[in-house]
Design a protein around this motif. Structure first.
Motif, PDB file in Angstrom:
ATOM      1  N   ASP A   9     -58.431  20.234 -27.982  1.00  0.00           N
ATOM      2  CA  ASP A   9     -59.838  20.121 -27.593  1.00  0.00           C
ATOM      3  C   ASP A   9     -60.483  19.028 -28.434  1.00  0.00           C
ATOM      4  O   ASP A   9     -59.835  18.428 -29.308  1.00  0.00           O
ATOM      5  CB  ASP A   9     -60.572  21.477 -27.685  1.00  0.00           C
ATOM      6  CG  ASP A   9     -60.749  22.004 -29.104  1.00  0.00           C
ATOM      7  OD1 ASP A   9     -60.473  21.273 -30.073  1.00  0.00           O
ATOM      8  OD2 ASP A   9     -61.182  23.162 -29.244  1.00  0.00           O
ATOM      9  N   SER A  10     -61.766  18.753 -28.197  1.00  0.00           N
ATOM     10  CA  SER A  10     -62.350  17.598 -28.877  1.00  0.00           C
ATOM     11  C   SER A  10     -62.385  17.767 -30.391  1.00  0.00           C
ATOM     12  O   SER A  10     -62.214  16.798 -31.117  1.00  0.00           O
ATOM     13  CB  SER A  10     -63.739  17.243 -28.339  1.00  0.00           C
ATOM     14  OG  SER A  10     -64.261  18.190 -27.519  1.00  0.00           O
ATOM     15  N   GLU A  25     -70.187  24.747 -21.541  1.00  0.00           N
ATOM     16  CA  GLU A  25     -70.930  23.712 -20.797  1.00  0.00           C
ATOM     17  C   GLU A  25     -71.409  24.245 -19.438  1.00  0.00           C
ATOM     18  O   GLU A  25     -72.114  23.547 -18.716  1.00  0.00           O
ATOM     19  CB  GLU A  25     -70.050  22.477 -20.574  1.00  0.00           C
ATOM     20  CG  GLU A  25     -69.824  21.643 -21.815  1.00  0.00           C
ATOM     21  CD  GLU A  25     -68.917  20.441 -21.564  1.00  0.00           C
ATOM     22  OE1 GLU A  25     -68.692  20.084 -20.401  1.00  0.00           O
ATOM     23  OE2 GLU A  25     -68.424  19.869 -22.554  1.00  0.00           O
ATOM     24  N   TYR A  28     -57.755  18.000 -20.756  1.00  0.00           N
ATOM     25  CA  TYR A  28     -58.139  17.775 -19.353  1.00  0.00           C
ATOM     26  C   TYR A  28     -57.388  16.640 -18.680  1.00  0.00           C
ATOM     27  O   TYR A  28     -57.504  16.471 -17.466  1.00  0.00           O
ATOM     28  CB  TYR A  28     -59.628  17.390 -19.270  1.00  0.00           C
ATOM     29  CG  TYR A  28     -60.640  18.454 -19.627  1.00  0.00           C
ATOM     30  CD1 TYR A  28     -60.335  19.800 -19.600  1.00  0.00           C
ATOM     31  CD2 TYR A  28     -61.932  18.079 -19.961  1.00  0.00           C
ATOM     32  CE1 TYR A  28     -61.299  20.745 -19.927  1.00  0.00           C
ATOM     33  CE2 TYR A  28     -62.899  19.022 -20.276  1.00  0.00           C
ATOM     34  CZ  TYR A  28     -62.577  20.352 -20.262  1.00  0.00           C
ATOM     35  OH  TYR A  28     -63.529  21.276 -20.573  1.00  0.00           O
ATOM     36  N   HIS A  35     -66.262  27.886 -20.052  1.00  0.00           N
ATOM     37  CA  HIS A  35     -66.600  26.922 -21.105  1.00  0.00           C
ATOM     38  C   HIS A  35     -68.121  26.941 -21.296  1.00  0.00           C
ATOM     39  O   HIS A  35     -68.868  27.030 -20.304  1.00  0.00           O
ATOM     40  CB  HIS A  35     -66.129  25.530 -20.667  1.00  0.00           C
ATOM     41  CG  HIS A  35     -66.102  24.534 -21.768  1.00  0.00           C
ATOM     42  ND1 HIS A  35     -67.236  23.870 -22.184  1.00  0.00           N
ATOM     43  CD2 HIS A  35     -65.085  24.100 -22.551  1.00  0.00           C
ATOM     44  CE1 HIS A  35     -66.895  23.051 -23.183  1.00  0.00           C
ATOM     45  NE2 HIS A  35     -65.608  23.177 -23.427  1.00  0.00           N
ATOM     46  N   SER A  53     -67.841  22.378 -28.700  1.00  0.00           N
ATOM     47  CA  SER A  53     -67.971  23.693 -28.052  1.00  0.00           C
ATOM     48  C   SER A  53     -67.325  24.775 -28.909  1.00  0.00           C
ATOM     49  O   SER A  53     -67.647  25.947 -28.785  1.00  0.00           O
ATOM     50  CB  SER A  53     -67.330  23.647 -26.669  1.00  0.00           C
ATOM     51  OG  SER A  53     -65.993  23.223 -26.784  1.00  0.00           O
ATOM     52  N   ASN A  97     -69.811  15.046 -27.405  1.00  0.00           N
ATOM     53  CA  ASN A  97     -69.856  14.305 -26.131  1.00  0.00           C
ATOM     54  C   ASN A  97     -71.120  13.444 -26.118  1.00  0.00           C
ATOM     55  O   ASN A  97     -72.101  13.722 -25.431  1.00  0.00           O
ATOM     56  CB  ASN A  97     -69.904  15.273 -24.939  1.00  0.00           C
ATOM     57  CG  ASN A  97     -68.664  16.139 -24.811  1.00  0.00           C
ATOM     58  OD1 ASN A  97     -68.055  16.501 -25.817  1.00  0.00           O
ATOM     59  ND2 ASN A  97     -68.300  16.462 -23.591  1.00  0.00           N
ATOM     60  N   HIS A 108     -56.473  14.742 -24.537  1.00  0.00           N
ATOM     61  CA  HIS A 108     -57.346  15.901 -24.355  1.00  0.00           C
ATOM     62  C   HIS A 108     -56.726  16.846 -23.332  1.00  0.00           C
ATOM     63  O   HIS A 108     -55.976  16.421 -22.445  1.00  0.00           O
ATOM     64  CB  HIS A 108     -58.750  15.453 -23.895  1.00  0.00           C
ATOM     65  CG  HIS A 108     -59.730  16.582 -23.912  1.00  0.00           C
ATOM     66  ND1 HIS A 108     -59.977  17.366 -22.811  1.00  0.00           N
ATOM     67  CD2 HIS A 108     -60.490  17.092 -24.917  1.00  0.00           C
ATOM     68  CE1 HIS A 108     -60.869  18.294 -23.134  1.00  0.00           C
ATOM     69  NE2 HIS A 108     -61.186  18.148 -24.406  1.00  0.00           N
ATOM     70  N   TYR A 122     -73.902  17.209 -29.768  1.00  0.00           N
ATOM     71  CA  TYR A 122     -72.569  17.535 -29.248  1.00  0.00           C
ATOM     72  C   TYR A 122     -71.701  16.278 -29.361  1.00  0.00           C
ATOM     73  O   TYR A 122     -72.199  15.167 -29.128  1.00  0.00           O
ATOM     74  CB  TYR A 122     -72.753  17.940 -27.785  1.00  0.00           C
ATOM     75  CG  TYR A 122     -71.579  18.565 -27.080  1.00  0.00           C
ATOM     76  CD1 TYR A 122     -70.555  19.223 -27.754  1.00  0.00           C
ATOM     77  CD2 TYR A 122     -71.500  18.532 -25.682  1.00  0.00           C
ATOM     78  CE1 TYR A 122     -69.503  19.805 -27.074  1.00  0.00           C
ATOM     79  CE2 TYR A 122     -70.453  19.118 -24.992  1.00  0.00           C
ATOM     80  CZ  TYR A 122     -69.451  19.752 -25.694  1.00  0.00           C
ATOM     81  OH  TYR A 122     -68.415  20.324 -25.017  1.00  0.00           O
ATOM     82  N   SER A 172     -64.058  27.206 -26.078  1.00  0.00           N
ATOM     83  CA  SER A 172     -63.645  25.811 -25.840  1.00  0.00           C
ATOM     84  C   SER A 172     -62.294  25.805 -25.114  1.00  0.00           C
ATOM     85  O   SER A 172     -61.659  26.851 -24.936  1.00  0.00           O
ATOM     86  CB  SER A 172     -63.490  25.091 -27.181  1.00  0.00           C
ATOM     87  OG  SER A 172     -62.332  25.570 -27.840  1.00  0.00           O
ATOM     88  N   THR A 173     -61.834  24.617 -24.752  1.00  0.00           N
ATOM     89  CA  THR A 173     -60.562  24.551 -24.016  1.00  0.00           C
ATOM     90  C   THR A 173     -59.406  25.112 -24.861  1.00  0.00           C
ATOM     91  O   THR A 173     -58.603  25.897 -24.364  1.00  0.00           O
ATOM     92  CB  THR A 173     -60.258  23.102 -23.578  1.00  0.00           C
ATOM     93  OG1 THR A 173     -60.320  22.234 -24.710  1.00  0.00           O
ATOM     94  CG2 THR A 173     -61.243  22.625 -22.539  1.00  0.00           C
ATOM     95  N   MET A 230     -61.809  11.912 -16.767  1.00  0.00           N
ATOM     96  CA  MET A 230     -60.664  12.456 -17.513  1.00  0.00           C
ATOM     97  C   MET A 230     -59.339  12.215 -16.784  1.00  0.00           C
ATOM     98  O   MET A 230     -58.273  12.371 -17.368  1.00  0.00           O
ATOM     99  CB  MET A 230     -60.861  13.959 -17.738  1.00  0.00           C
ATOM    100  CG  MET A 230     -61.796  14.271 -18.867  1.00  0.00           C
ATOM    101  SD  MET A 230     -60.986  13.923 -20.448  1.00  0.00           S
ATOM    102  CE  MET A 230     -62.230  14.533 -21.576  1.00  0.00           C
TER     103      MET A 230
HETATM  104  P1  13P Z   1     -63.736  20.850 -25.536  1.00  0.00           P
HETATM  105  O1  13P Z   1     -62.503  20.044 -25.693  1.00  0.00           O
HETATM  106  O2  13P Z   1     -64.534  20.810 -26.788  1.00  0.00           O
HETATM  107  O3  13P Z   1     -63.552  22.225 -25.052  1.00  0.00           O
HETATM  108  O4  13P Z   1     -64.649  19.988 -24.551  1.00  0.00           O
HETATM  109  C1  13P Z   1     -64.796  19.942 -23.270  1.00  0.00           C
HETATM  110  C2  13P Z   1     -65.241  18.651 -22.728  1.00  0.00           C
HETATM  111  O5  13P Z   1     -65.961  18.602 -21.792  1.00  0.00           O
HETATM  112  C3  13P Z   1     -64.748  17.434 -23.283  1.00  0.00           C
HETATM  113  O6  13P Z   1     -65.264  16.433 -22.537  1.00  0.00           O
END
Ligand code: 13P
Ligand code: SF4
Length: 300
Positions: free
Chosen positions: A38-39, A197, A24, A195, A127, A112, A22, A110, A211-212, A260
């Motif tokens: 991203d996810s 979130e 992060y 983001h 996201s 997550n 990911h 989501y 998103s990221t 992460m």
């Molecule tokens: P994205 O990868 O979808 O932007 O997600 C952020 C996130 O918090 C993943 O845990």
């Protein structure tokens, strides 16, 4: 560090494994990965790979999603305790009780979230696709779990009534509009990316909400040269690597997700050597969870 990376590449080949990371996770982990993203991207890539083993460098729900989509593959999470505090804010019992209060209202969850919570949901979202997923539903009301900030963001982009779940990311939720505006003011001409979130009052002052991987795409295409980043700080690594001539500044260093950051190169080596940390979703959960994840993927 280079020797450890080489060892990982060798083990990946030997074990017919692919390494997904990911955006992060620690920079050195992203650098050794076959694919970063991203996810949403990672779930799709996990399903498409023909590798026999997926080593997932992220958190528990991401490895579960890979197992949901690829039950025939071995999915490994090098540090199995790496979780997501927001995902833990919705339980099967809690969601079942809320669904009973809202009969007939579709549940958008989501990614997550645990596999068991996905199994109780109609469709998943990330996201990157939350607005499209909500708008695709043939219903005037929707229940969204677990992120209240993502749900409020979606509510601002749709005519549907969104019932919130009171979950949040403890890192994204800390960023305030005052803090972000102060950093932006110190860098005239900069673009502030956030983001979804993050809380609604913060998103209201952002130039870009995405998103990221959306941030990575935007930074590459934009003529701007300085960006203030309102998401987990791990994203600064690929942003700077892909755009060495541009400047990226964290809106807040408090946005560091400890889960992460748990996977180190040595964890990947030992995981590939011993195959510990296997994540396998039981079939009675996987089948209904797959339906919710597949509905989302088929819309992308
Ligand atoms: P994205 O990868 O979808 O932007 O997600 C952020 C996130 O918090 C993943 O845990
Ligand atoms: Fe969960 Fe937030 Fe960490 Fe993402 S950044 S894994 S939402 S706690």
């Amino acid at each position: 560090m280079e020797a450890t990376k080489e060892k990982i590449r060798h083990l990946l080949k030997e074990k017919r494994a692919i390494l997904l990371a990911h955006n992060y996770v620690l920079p050195e982990v992203q650098d050794v990965a076959d694919l970063c993203g991203d996810s949403l991207e990672l779930s799709i890539k996990a399903a498409a790979t023909d590798a026999e083993v997926i080593v997932f460098c992220g958190v528990h729900f991401m490895a579960e999603t890979a197992s949901i989509l690829s039950p025939e593959k071995t999915v490994l999470l090098p540090v199995p305790e790496a979780g997501c505090p927001m995902a833990d804010m919705v339980t099967v019992e809690g969601l079942a009780a809320r669904k009973a209060e809202l009969p007939g209202v579709p549940v958008v969850t989501y990614v997550n979230s645990s596999a068991a919570v996905k199994a109780l949901s109609d469709v998943c979202c990330t996201s990157a696709n939350v607005v499209a997923v909500v708008n695709s539903l043939d219903a005037d009301e929707v229940l969204m779990t677990p992120d209240r900030n993502l749900a409020q963001y979606a509510a601002s982009k749709t005519d549907k009534t969104i019932h919130l779940w009171e979950g949040y990311c403890p890192f994204h939720n800390t960023l305030t509009a005052e803090k972000a505006l102060a950093v932006k003011a110190a860098h005239p001409g900069s673009i502030f990316m956030a983001h979804p979130e993050c809380p609604p009052d913060l998103l209201a002052v952002a130039d870009v909400v995405t998103s990221t991987s959306g941030m990575l795409r935007y930074a590459k295409e934009s003529p701007a040269t300085t960006f203030i980043i309102g998401t987990e700080v791990g994203i600064l690594h690929p942003l700077s690597q892909q755009n060495p001539e541009k400047t990226f500044i964290a809106a807040s260093l408090e946005m560091t997700c400890l889960d992460m950051k748990r996977i180190r190169l040595s964890d990947i080596v030992s995981c590939l050597e011993t195959f510990h940390g296997e994540i396998k979703v039981p079939e009675e959960i996987r089948i209904p969870a797959l339906s919710a994840v597949q509905k989302m993927i088929s819309m992308v």
